[in-house]
Design a protein around this motif. Structure first.
Motif, short mmCIF file in Angstrom:
data_model
loop_
_atom_site.label_atom_id
_atom_site.label_comp_id
_atom_site.label_asym_id
_atom_site.label_seq_id
_atom_site.Cartn_x
_atom_site.Cartn_y
_atom_site.Cartn_z
N UNK A 1 0.81 -1.21 0.00
CA UNK A 1 0.00 0.00 0.00
C UNK A 1 0.84 1.26 0.00
N UNK A 2 2.14 1.11 -0.16
CA UNK A 2 3.08 2.23 -0.11
C UNK A 2 3.35 2.80 -1.50
N UNK A 3 3.70 4.07 -1.53
CA UNK A 3 4.05 4.73 -2.79
C UNK A 3 5.30 5.58 -2.55
N UNK A 4 6.28 5.42 -3.43
CA UNK A 4 7.45 6.30 -3.41
C UNK A 4 7.11 7.48 -4.30
N UNK A 5 7.04 8.66 -3.69
CA UNK A 5 6.67 9.87 -4.41
C UNK A 5 7.90 10.77 -4.56
N UNK B 1 15.23 12.07 -10.45
CA UNK B 1 14.99 10.77 -9.82
C UNK B 1 13.98 10.00 -10.66
N UNK B 2 14.51 9.04 -11.43
CA UNK B 2 13.65 8.25 -12.32
C UNK B 2 13.59 6.78 -11.92
N UNK B 3 14.56 6.32 -11.14
CA UNK B 3 14.58 4.96 -10.61
C UNK B 3 15.27 4.99 -9.26
N UNK B 4 15.28 3.85 -8.59
CA UNK B 4 15.97 3.75 -7.32
C UNK B 4 17.45 4.00 -7.44
N UNK B 5 17.99 3.83 -8.64
CA UNK B 5 19.42 4.07 -8.85
C UNK B 5 19.76 5.54 -8.66
N UNK B 6 18.75 6.40 -8.74
CA UNK B 6 18.97 7.84 -8.58
C UNK B 6 18.82 8.30 -7.13
N UNK B 7 18.67 7.37 -6.21
CA UNK B 7 18.57 7.72 -4.79
C UNK B 7 19.90 8.22 -4.23
N UNK B 8 20.98 7.89 -4.90
CA UNK B 8 22.31 8.25 -4.39
C UNK B 8 22.42 9.76 -4.20
N UNK B 9 22.81 10.14 -2.98
CA UNK B 9 22.99 11.55 -2.64
C UNK B 9 21.72 12.30 -2.34
N UNK B 10 20.57 11.62 -2.33
CA UNK B 10 19.29 12.30 -2.14
C UNK B 10 18.81 12.20 -0.68
N UNK B 11 17.85 13.07 -0.37
CA UNK B 11 17.20 13.07 0.94
C UNK B 11 15.83 12.42 0.74
N UNK B 12 15.65 11.26 1.38
CA UNK B 12 14.45 10.46 1.16
C UNK B 12 13.60 10.41 2.42
N UNK B 13 12.38 10.86 2.31
CA UNK B 13 11.48 10.92 3.46
C UNK B 13 10.92 9.57 3.86
N UNK C 1 11.33 21.39 0.32
CA UNK C 1 12.59 20.86 -0.18
C UNK C 1 13.42 20.13 0.85
N UNK C 2 12.82 19.82 1.99
CA UNK C 2 13.54 19.07 3.02
C UNK C 2 13.81 17.64 2.58
N UNK C 3 12.97 17.13 1.68
CA UNK C 3 13.16 15.81 1.12
C UNK C 3 13.02 15.90 -0.41
N UNK C 4 13.75 15.05 -1.11
CA UNK C 4 13.68 15.01 -2.57
C UNK C 4 12.63 14.01 -3.05
N UNK D 1 2.33 18.38 -6.07
CA UNK D 1 3.56 18.52 -5.28
C UNK D 1 4.56 17.44 -5.64
N UNK D 2 4.07 16.28 -6.05
CA UNK D 2 4.96 15.17 -6.37
C UNK D 2 4.38 14.26 -7.44
N UNK D 3 5.22 13.33 -7.89
CA UNK D 3 4.82 12.34 -8.89
C UNK D 3 5.19 10.95 -8.38
N UNK D 4 4.51 9.93 -8.87
CA UNK D 4 4.72 8.57 -8.42
C UNK D 4 5.93 7.94 -9.10
N UNK D 5 6.81 7.33 -8.28
CA UNK D 5 7.96 6.59 -8.80
C UNK D 5 7.71 5.09 -8.69
#
Length: 352
Positions: A125-129, A138-150, A194-197, A214-218
């Motif tokens: 039931x979770x969504x990565x936004x 950020x187009x895939x999980x590979x782009x998480x590097x260096x990011x702030x993830x809530x 902008x506290x989280x990417x 505010x966001x889009x679904x990944x």
């Protein structure tokens, strides 16, 4: 003093435990209004957020009168995080908890025996936004590097699943920053500021983020298909879980609970999202009746129709936990999945 020490021990045990999923803007705490009283056993159930769509069957069962019809008096209580529900269960403050199935595996690794009695959901039931500002980066999980993830909180299921998605895509957990931003309005504010990417949350928060652009679904794990794509299989999540010893000693009461919940799951499968939303407390529809119905519609595919554990689900959860969880990694062979859930009561409920 003994009670205080016992509670402290439970909290210490659960510190690394994956907490249940996040969601609503202001998760209700305390106890819900009691349903009609009947001549039957009394049971307290702690829910990891009564107004979260992923835990909707708990309140809906009470609103439909199915607990009373089954002959059991249920007091629904609420904590904003599932880890608190598990704490209450292990401390003996409640007889049941509504939260993520993964707790049962984690606790078995720690010598505690808790089992899913009714499996509400077959997907997280979770969504990565992704923040609209970071949509191109950020187009895939590979782009998480260096990011702030809530995430809801450090050590929560959102934190856990985020780490899994990162590592699955070649990013080490040390290469990004998990940020605890809570749920609902605090999550939304963090993304706006902008506290989280990007971040992981559930409905109705997802619906609010999308409607406000505010966001889009990944990654969308609200459906079985989404769960398989992101996690490699069905990932049973929200459930009614109880101490195995209590279940064994209170089979009649457990059966009554299963009867009520299975009836609700069947009812949900034959009614529209708008009809389901109409049965819920009005203040749960924080983004309006239509928005709330849309949130239920988006999440509805995650629910089972019979409360039965999906056959391959436990193996998927164990594999995901084993990728990160310090109490499970390397101990997969010692986990007896058959003891983390039971279909005894839901099977009888379906045929009764």
């Amino acid at each position: 003093m003994r009670r205080t020490l016992a509670a402290a021990a439970v909290v210490a045990l659960l510190l690394p435990l994956t907490a249940c999923a996040d969601d609503a803007a202001n998760s209700h705490t305390g106890a819900a209004p009691a349903g009609p009283s009947v001549a039957g056993p009394k049971v307290k159930i702690m829910v990891g957020g009564l107004d979260k769509v992923i835990y909707l069957p708990a309140m809906l069962t009470q609103r439909l009168g199915f607990f009373a019809e089954a002959g059991v008096n249920v007091e629904l209580m609420s904590e904003p995080a599932g880890v608190n529900a598990t704490t209450a269960l292990l401390a003996g403050d409640v007889q049941g908890a509504v939260g993520f199935y993964d707790h049962t595996i984690d606790l078995q690794a720690k010598g505690k025996h808790v089992e899913s009695v009714v499996q509400f959901a077959q997907a997280p039931g979770e969504v990565e936004v992704v923040s609209a500002k970071q949509a191109g980066a950020i187009r895939t999980g590979a782009d998480f590097k260096g990011k702030k993830l809530g995430v809801t909180s450090i050590g929560s299921s959102t934190d856990f699943l985020t780490k899994y998605l990162a590592v699955k895509n070649g990013v080490n957990v040390s290469e990004f920053s998990p940020i605890a931003v809570g749920a609902g309005q605090t999550f939304i504010a963090a993304m706006q500021q902008g506290s989280i990417d990007a971040g992981m949350t559930t409905d109705p928060t997802v619906a609010a983020l999308l409607s406000q652009q505010i966001g889009t679904v990944l990654y969308d794990m609200r459906t079985p298909e989404g769960s398989r794509a992101a996690l490699g299989g069905l990932y049973p999540s929200s459930s009614l879980y109880m101490n195995s010893d209590w279940v064994e000693k209170n089979k009649d009461t457990t059966q009554k609970l299963a009867n009520a919940f299975v009836k609700t799951l069947k009812w949900m499968s034959t009614h529209s999202p708008a009809e389901i939303a109409a049965q819920m407390p009005a203040d749960y529809a924080q983004s309006g009746a239509a928005g709330y119905a849309d949130a239920i519609k988006a999440t509805l595919p995650m629910f089972t129709t019979d409360g039965v554990m999906p056959a391959e689900g436990p193996k998927t959860v164990l594999a995901v936990l084993a990728a990160f969880h310090p109490d499970v990694k390397g101990k997969e062979g010692s986990v007896d999945l058959a003891k983390t859930y039971t279909t005894e009561f839901v099977t009888k409920a379906a045929t009764g």
